[in-house]
Structure formats: structure tokens, C-alpha cells
Design a protein around this motif. Structure first.
Motif, PDB file in Angstrom:
ATOM      1  N   GLY A 258     -10.588  -7.111   2.947  1.00  0.00           N
ATOM      2  CA  GLY A 258     -11.401  -6.039   2.386  1.00  0.00           C
ATOM      3  C   GLY A 258     -10.760  -4.701   2.667  1.00  0.00           C
ATOM      4  N   MET A 259     -11.501  -3.808   3.324  1.00  0.00           N
ATOM      5  CA  MET A 259     -10.986  -2.483   3.663  1.00  0.00           C
ATOM      6  C   MET A 259     -10.509  -2.400   5.106  1.00  0.00           C
ATOM      7  N   LYS A 260     -10.268  -3.546   5.735  1.00  0.00           N
ATOM      8  CA  LYS A 260      -9.833  -3.571   7.125  1.00  0.00           C
ATOM      9  C   LYS A 260      -8.440  -4.188   7.210  1.00  0.00           C
ATOM     10  N   ALA A 261      -7.519  -3.476   7.848  1.00  0.00           N
ATOM     11  CA  ALA A 261      -6.144  -3.943   8.004  1.00  0.00           C
ATOM     12  C   ALA A 261      -5.860  -4.207   9.470  1.00  0.00           C
ATOM     13  N   ARG A 262      -5.279  -5.362   9.742  1.00  0.00           N
ATOM     14  CA  ARG A 262      -4.862  -5.692  11.103  1.00  0.00           C
ATOM     15  C   ARG A 262      -3.340  -5.598  11.174  1.00  0.00           C
ATOM     16  N   TRP A 263      -2.904  -4.757  12.081  1.00  0.00           N
ATOM     17  CA  TRP A 263      -1.466  -4.527  12.270  1.00  0.00           C
ATOM     18  C   TRP A 263      -1.064  -5.160  13.593  1.00  0.00           C
ATOM     19  N   LYS A 264      -0.057  -6.014  13.537  1.00  0.00           N
ATOM     20  CA  LYS A 264       0.408  -6.718  14.730  1.00  0.00           C
ATOM     21  C   LYS A 264       1.898  -6.487  14.910  1.00  0.00           C
ATOM     22  N   THR A 265       2.297  -6.034  16.097  1.00  0.00           N
ATOM     23  CA  THR A 265       3.705  -5.815  16.379  1.00  0.00           C
ATOM     24  C   THR A 265       3.926  -5.898  17.878  1.00  0.00           C
ATOM     25  N   GLU A 266       5.139  -6.162  18.264  1.00  0.00           N
ATOM     26  CA  GLU A 266       5.491  -6.196  19.688  1.00  0.00           C
ATOM     27  C   GLU A 266       6.334  -4.990  20.077  1.00  0.00           C
ATOM     28  N   LEU A 267       6.444  -4.011  19.191  1.00  0.00           N
ATOM     29  CA  LEU A 267       7.414  -2.948  19.395  1.00  0.00           C
ATOM     30  C   LEU A 267       6.772  -1.579  19.617  1.00  0.00           C
ATOM     31  N   THR A 268       5.475  -1.542  19.838  1.00  0.00           N
ATOM     32  CA  THR A 268       4.824  -0.243  19.974  1.00  0.00           C
ATOM     33  C   THR A 268       5.140   0.419  21.318  1.00  0.00           C
ATOM     34  N   GLU A 269       5.089   1.744  21.291  1.00  0.00           N
ATOM     35  CA  GLU A 269       5.331   2.552  22.483  1.00  0.00           C
ATOM     36  C   GLU A 269       4.059   3.323  22.792  1.00  0.00           C
ATOM     37  N   PRO A 270       3.462   3.180  23.973  1.00  0.00           N
ATOM     38  CA  PRO A 270       2.173   3.807  24.262  1.00  0.00           C
ATOM     39  C   PRO A 270       2.234   5.329  24.235  1.00  0.00           C
ATOM     40  N   TRP A 271       1.101   5.945  23.813  1.00  0.00           N
ATOM     41  CA  TRP A 271       0.949   7.393  23.863  1.00  0.00           C
ATOM     42  C   TRP A 271       0.399   7.790  25.230  1.00  0.00           C
ATOM     43  N   SER A 272       0.951   8.850  25.801  1.00  0.00           N
ATOM     44  CA  SER A 272       0.433   9.413  27.052  1.00  0.00           C
ATOM     45  C   SER A 272       0.875  10.870  27.103  1.00  0.00           C
ATOM     46  N   PRO A 273       0.300  11.676  28.017  1.00  0.00           N
ATOM     47  CA  PRO A 273       0.776  13.059  28.136  1.00  0.00           C
ATOM     48  C   PRO A 273       2.264  13.160  28.460  1.00  0.00           C
ATOM     49  N   ASP A 274       2.783  12.196  29.211  1.00  0.00           N
ATOM     50  CA  ASP A 274       4.207  12.221  29.539  1.00  0.00           C
ATOM     51  C   ASP A 274       5.084  11.711  28.408  1.00  0.00           C
ATOM     52  N   ASN A 275       4.497  10.956  27.496  1.00  0.00           N
ATOM     53  CA  ASN A 275       5.265  10.355  26.409  1.00  0.00           C
ATOM     54  C   ASN A 275       4.385  10.285  25.158  1.00  0.00           C
ATOM     55  N   PRO A 276       4.157  11.414  24.500  1.00  0.00           N
ATOM     56  CA  PRO A 276       3.204  11.453  23.385  1.00  0.00           C
ATOM     57  C   PRO A 276       3.780  10.893  22.079  1.00  0.00           C
ATOM     58  N   THR A 277       3.972   9.589  22.063  1.00  0.00           N
ATOM     59  CA  THR A 277       4.571   8.923  20.908  1.00  0.00           C
ATOM     60  C   THR A 277       3.539   8.748  19.799  1.00  0.00           C
ATOM     61  N   LEU A 278       3.906   9.162  18.591  1.00  0.00           N
ATOM     62  CA  LEU A 278       3.037   9.029  17.435  1.00  0.00           C
ATOM     63  C   LEU A 278       3.706   8.184  16.360  1.00  0.00           C
ATOM     64  N   TYR A 279       2.887   7.396  15.663  1.00  0.00           N
ATOM     65  CA  TYR A 279       3.342   6.586  14.534  1.00  0.00           C
ATOM     66  C   TYR A 279       2.772   7.180  13.252  1.00  0.00           C
ATOM     67  N   ARG A 280       3.653   7.499  12.324  1.00  0.00           N
ATOM     68  CA  ARG A 280       3.186   8.019  11.048  1.00  0.00           C
ATOM     69  C   ARG A 280       2.553   6.906  10.218  1.00  0.00           C
ATOM     70  N   VAL A 281       1.530   7.293   9.454  1.00  0.00           N
ATOM     71  CA  VAL A 281       0.762   6.330   8.673  1.00  0.00           C
ATOM     72  C   VAL A 281       0.633   6.840   7.242  1.00  0.00           C
ATOM     73  N   ASN A 282       0.905   5.986   6.272  1.00  0.00           N
ATOM     74  CA  ASN A 282       0.622   6.263   4.868  1.00  0.00           C
ATOM     75  C   ASN A 282      -0.392   5.231   4.386  1.00  0.00           C
ATOM     76  N   LEU A 283      -1.536   5.707   3.925  1.00  0.00           N
ATOM     77  CA  LEU A 283      -2.584   4.845   3.393  1.00  0.00           C
ATOM     78  C   LEU A 283      -2.768   5.176   1.915  1.00  0.00           C
ATOM     79  N   SER A 284      -2.834   4.154   1.077  1.00  0.00           N
ATOM     80  CA  SER A 284      -2.969   4.405  -0.354  1.00  0.00           C
ATOM     81  C   SER A 284      -3.826   3.339  -1.007  1.00  0.00           C
ATOM     82  N   LEU A 285      -4.345   3.697  -2.168  1.00  0.00           N
ATOM     83  CA  LEU A 285      -5.024   2.767  -3.055  1.00  0.00           C
ATOM     84  C   LEU A 285      -4.149   2.621  -4.292  1.00  0.00           C
TER      85      LEU A 285
END
Length: 608
Positions: A258-285
Motif C-alpha cells: 500500500g502506502m508503506k515501504a519497508r527498507w532493509k539494508t546492512e550498510l546504514t550509518e547511525p546519526w548522532s551529534p558527533d556523526n550527523p549522517t543523513l540519507y537523501r530520499v526521493n518519494l514519488s507517485l
């Protein structure tokens, strides 16, 4: 016309548009977390008029082509940057903006969409017309609203009219805005009218209204849930996630239900004040024929926040919070900084001082500020501004409902900011202290906290910061004591064990002795074992202390907490002076009173 001539004309047009764009105050997109390509900024000079007799409606000012005065949007009418600088404005005011549609609103290669006008924030009650047609209204000074103008907009010669009403009513959600209209003690200049960006935006039909991202507990991806308008089976959602290095191929496994997406990966890098990693997202219809119907760009951060025992855990590790009490007032613009760089500079300075977060106090902040906290790395406690401050008879149910609605709008807007780790519903019993916090006020307060937990079960909840706690993930308290030794005596009494109950007599004796303390247990409530945080202290220069210099006081009061392991963090009042409250580490124009590196050296000695 030959191709070369067309190209030259296009270049000239683009240069001219760029020059005009550069003159627009606050030209940047106001929502980096929810951005469309096709938009037009309406900031700049608007026609304006006060309406002290409230004649505008009966005289149909919304049908006028002009108003007699000028104002610079998006700065509140009380501010110098607005060009009005009226500190005691009448309750009713009108804005008018003439505009033509910009080519930036065109949708090459996409299906025809809808055109919306968006208001970032207007304090307090707004009614909007376009070309004489009423679009609707909004109540609440801190949250965005928008209207579909597709049926009433023209290619050129449009007139957008706005009526704003903002009173000194104590029942209104107003935060630290003075209910007398004049700054005093800890209350500041009021904010009236438009104070965040106004812009046009081309959306699809159907389109994405909002989305929510919840990271998996182990940070191996997460769940995106879309909220759409006009959705049909003729379109399908598409999600693209771009790693910090720009690589798309490393992102794995997105599954839609439906309108729910599950993203699964083993390569993510956690966000923290010492390491503010962000992942860009593009959502479209996307339509069945493969054409893009609507598209939104944003970003997410992979981080978890929870409480285990008496510890706050960020990404599964104990997190000692070193916060600042930030009021969100800016030189020249009051609530609205003169430019984006002013917000970035604040965040950068706080980090240079060795702080890792903020209590945004009594203000729902501009999304651009939250973006810089996301990008540069500061955690944030977002706090709902209070209503009913100093009201002896309690708050009417209608105003309670307005508070609840605006708070839910704020959570909906800011849900995806990884910097936000806590929602603070009330502060120091403001607006809920009727009859010493009982009866209707108590039921409403408890319901508001429960509603907040339902709206976002992923973050920490502070029910009533620094005051009578009744349903809180953090047990915080405030104090402004005349000596560091008195702080030590207080901390010794805050060595609670789960199930402890502290009577009120000790606190009232302290109040009678002249020390500013507030009880932290609601009558009948016991300590539940939560993390204890000193969420207000300092404020040196605003109340009598022993007379030491600012740096010595900061060092003595802060390092005192190292001796008390039950304390899991602190929030210092405050980073800069605000009007008559001269108690900052910096002046209001952000000149340090003490060396920044010395403040950092002290903070670095505290917990991690």
C-alpha cells in the motif's frame, strides 16, 4: 525565432530571474525535509495596513488592489526587518501581494498538477483570499497551512490578501510573548503576522501530503509511510534512497505494501551529534504509463532514542546531554532570523562551545533551523509554547482544543527530523496550574501527554518540564540558586530510588528562603526510576549570585554535577541575552562574553 535566439532569450530570462531572486529575503526553500522542485517564493515587499477599527471585512479590503503601507515578509510587524517595527500593534492587520506565476512552476514531462499557496507560520489567526475569492483560514501562530488555488489563480495579475488577528489574550498559545504587550522579567516582545516564508508550490494530482520515517530498532533500514491526497490505483509510490556518498546502488531491498515501504539494508550509518549522517530520499507517485505525477525530496537520519533504567540511550549507547536553553530570538527579526546563515551560525557556535543539543524553549522553531541541527549535529527537545500563563481561573475548553490541534500539527510537520529526540508538552505548570493542578486542567494535561505518545511512540516524552511530573520519560528539574554549594545540597536530595516520594514541604521552605525551585512530583506520584536531568540552571546576571565572573560561575555550577552520577545531563540558561534578560554566554548579537574554547573545555569534562 531561431534556436540560438531562443537560447539567448532563455539565458537572459534566467539571469534576470536570478538577480530578482537574490533580492528576496529568505530566498532558500523553507522545507529541506519536504521539498518540491516547482515552487515560487512570495517573500519580499507586500502592501500592508493596520486595521484598528476592524473595518476591513465590512469594507471588503480583500477585493482591493493595494493597501497604503508596506511590509517586508517574512518578518513580524514588531521587528525592524519588517520595515514596520510597531511594538504595540493593533489586533487586526492586512497584507496584500500582487504576483504573476513564475516559469519555475511549470512541470515539464509531468502530468498536470495542482497549485497551492503555503504559509510557514502566521501569528495568530489568518484568513486568506485570492483574487477576491476566500480560500480559508487557520488558527495557531507556529504551524504551517496551505490552500489549493488551482481554480482561482491566473497566469498574471493575481492579488493575494491576508487578514491577521493577534491579541494579547493570555488564553492564546503564545510561549514567551508578553501578555501585556510590553517585555518584562522573562517575557519578551510579541510576534504578530507572517513570520515564516510564503510560497507557491506545484503538487501532483494526486500528491504526497506528508510522510513518516521510523528507523528499525537495529538501524538496518526502516519504514516509510506516505500520507497522500487524491490517491487512486492509477498511480504507484516509488522510493529512492541515496547514501551519503551519493551512491544509489548500495541501497537495497525496498518493499511496498500500500502506502508503506519497508527498507532493509546492512550498510546504514547511525546519526548522532558527533556523526550527523543523513540519507537523501526521493518519494514519488508514478502513473501506469510511467509518468511522474508527484515528487518530493527529503532526507532521513538513522538513529534510535530510548530510556533503559535511568539512562537515555542514543543508538543503544548511554547519551549524556549537554544542552542549551534556546529561546529562538534573533537580532532585527525577533522570531525570524535575517537569513539562513544566522541559523547555521547559531548551531555551529553551540557545537564549538561543546554542547550537543538544545531545549528549544517555548517556540516551535523554523524548519530551516531544525535542518541545520540535523545536518551539523545537535539534538533537540521540541517544546509546545504555553497558553494561559498566569491565568487564575483556568483555560477554557476551546483554547485547550486549539492547543491540542496546533501541537499535533507541529509533531506532524517535524516528525522526520532526526535531531528531535524529545517532545515537551508543558513547561513549569504554565497553563495547567489552575487550582494547583487539579480537576479539568489535570485531566486535559494527562490526555495531552497520552495524545503525544500516540502521535509519536518513537521519541521520549517530557510531560511538564521542571515541574510536577506525572507521565514522563525524563524527570527533569529547574533551579536558579545563588551559590554552587546550594546546587550541591539540592542534588544530594535528588538521589532518588525507584518508588521514592518527596513531600512538598522541603520545596516550599526553599521558595520562602528566596531560592527559585519548583516541586518535581505531582502530589501522589512517585519517582519511576527515569533519567534525571537538570534542564534549567545558570541564568547568571539575571538574579543575585555570589558575584563571581561568568566563566567561573559556569565552571563551578556545571562541574558540580560530575559528583552526582544520578544526573544524566544538563541544560544551561542560556546561549545569548534576550532583551531585558541579560544572562547569556553571548550578547544578543552573538558576541561571546567569555572565550568559546573555555566553555568547551568545561563541557568536555562532563559525561559522554
Amino acid at each position: 525565432m531561431k534556436t540560438g535566439s531562443i537560447l539567448i532569450a532563455m539565458i537572459i530570462s534566467m539571469i534576470s530571474a536570478g538577480a530578482a531572486w537574490a533580492d528576496v529575503p529568505r530566498p532558500e526553500h523553507p522545507r529541506p525535509d519536504f521539498e518540491r522542485d516547482n515552487w515560487q517564493n512570495l517573500n519580499g515587499e507586500w502592501d500592508f495596513s493596520f486595521d484598528p477599527g476592524d473595518r476591513g471585512l465590512s469594507e471588503s479590503w480583500h477585493e482591493r488592489d493595494s493597501l497604503p503601507d508596506k511590509i517586508t515578509v517574512p518578518f513580524p510587524v514588531e521587528s525592524e526587518l519588517s520595515g514596520v517595527a510597531e511594538k504595540r500593534p493593533p489586533e487586526v492587520m492586512w497584507y496584500l501581494r500582487r504576483f504573476d506565476l513564475d516559469p519555475s512552476l511549470e512541470w515539464p514531462g509531468k502530468t498536470p498538477g495542482r497549485l497551492y499557496v503555503n504559509f510557514g507560520a502566521v501569528d495568530y489567526e489568518a484568513t486568506v483570499w485570492l483574487n477576491g475569492e476566500k480560500l480559508g483560514g487557520h488558527i495557531g501562530g507556529y504551524t504551517p497551512f496551505s490552500f489549493d488555488i488551482s481554480g482561482s489563480v491566473k497566469p498574471a495579475g493575481n492579488v493575494l490578501a491576508l487578514r491577521v488577528k493577534d491579541s494579547l489574550d493570555r488564553m492564546q498559545v503564545r510561549g514567551k510573548q508578553s501578555p501585556t504587550g510590553k517585555p518584562y522579567l522573562i517575557m519578551y516582545t510579541t510576534v504578530s503576522g507572517v513570520w515564516q516564508t510564503v510560497y507557491l508550490e506545484r503538487r501532483g494530482d494526486p500528491h504526497i501530503k506528508n510522510y513518516r520515517f521510523v528507523p528499525n530498532e537495529d538501524l538496518s533500514g526502516g519504514v516509510f509511510e506516505l500520507d497522500t491526497s487524491g490517491y487512486t490505483d492509477e498511480v504507484r509510490p516509488v522510493l529512492e534512497i541515496i547514501a551519503p556518498d551519493g551512491c544509489r546502488e548500495r541501497i537495497c531491498d525496498v518493499t511496498w505494501t500500500g502506502m508503506k515501504a519497508r527498507w532493509k539494508t546492512e550498510l546504514t550509518e547511525p546519526w548522532s551529534p558527533d556523526n550527523p549522517t543523513l540519507y537523501r530520499v526521493n518519494l514519488s507517485l508514478v502513473s501506469k504509463s510511467g509518468r511522474t505525477v508527484d515528487e518530493v525530496r527529503g532526507y532521513v537520519g538513522m538513529r534510535s532514542i530510548k530510556v533503559e533504567g535511568n539512562q537515555v540511550l542514543l543508538n543503544g549507547e548511554p547519551f549524556y546531554q549537554k544542552l542549551l536553553l534556546d529561546q529562538g530570538y534573533f537580532p532585527g527579526g525577533i522570531y525570524t532570523p535575517k537569513d539562513d546563515e544566522a541559523m547555521r551560525a547559531d548551531v555551529e557556535t553551540y557545537k564549538l562551545m561543546g554542547f550537543n543539543g538544545l531545549r528549544k524553549h517555548q517556540k516551535i522553531e523554523d524548519p530551516r533551523f531544525l535542518y541545520w541541527c540535523d545536518k551539523l549535529g545537535l539534538v533537540v527537545w521540541e517544546e509546545m509554547p504555553s497558553l494561559g500563563f498566569g491565568v487564575p481561573r483556568g483555560v477554557p475548553e476551546k483554547m485547550m482544543g486549539r492547543f491540542d490541534q496546533e501541537w499535533m500539527e507541529a509533531i506532524g510537520r517535524d516528525y522526520n527530523h532526526p535531531c528531535i529526540i524529545a517532545w515537551t508538552v508543558f513547561n513549569e505548570n504554565w497553563g495547567i496550574a489552575h487550582s494547583l493542578f487539579g480537576g479539568r486542567s489535570e485531566k486535559w494535561a494527562r490526555d495531552a501527554v497520552k495524545r503525544t505518545r500516540r502521535a509519536d511512540p518513537t521519541r521520549l516524552i517530557v510531560d511538564n518540564s521542571g515541574s510536577w511530573h506525572f507521565d514522563s520519560d525524563i524527570w527533569d528539574f529547574h533551579h536558579y540558586l545563588s551559590t554552587a554549594e546550594k546546587s550541591r545540597d539540592l542534588y544530594e536530595k535528588y538521589d532518588f530510588k525507584k518508588g521514592d516520594h518527596v513531600g512538598l514541604g522541603w520545596y516550599f521552605l526553599k521558595l520562602l528562603s528566596g531560592d527559585a525551585l519548583i516541586p518535581v512530583f505531582m502530589p501522589g506520584e512517585d519517582y519511576g526510576g527515569q533519567p534525571i536531568i537538570v534542564s534549567e540552571y545558570g541564568g547568571f546576571g539575571f538574579y543575585p549570585t555570589k558575584g563571581q565572573d561568568l566563566l567561573t560561575q559556569y565552571r563551578d555550577y556545571t562541574l558540580m554535577m560530575k559528583n552526582f552520577p544520578q544526573i544524566k545531563g544538563y541544560c544551561y540558561t542560556q546561549p545569548y541575552d534576550v532583551e531585558q534578560e541579560k544572562n547569556g554566554l553571548m550578547t544578543f548579537d552573538r558576541r561571546p562574553k567569555v572565550p568559546i574554547e573555555e566553555i568547551k573545555a568545561i563541557n568536555d569534562q562532563m559525561g559522554h
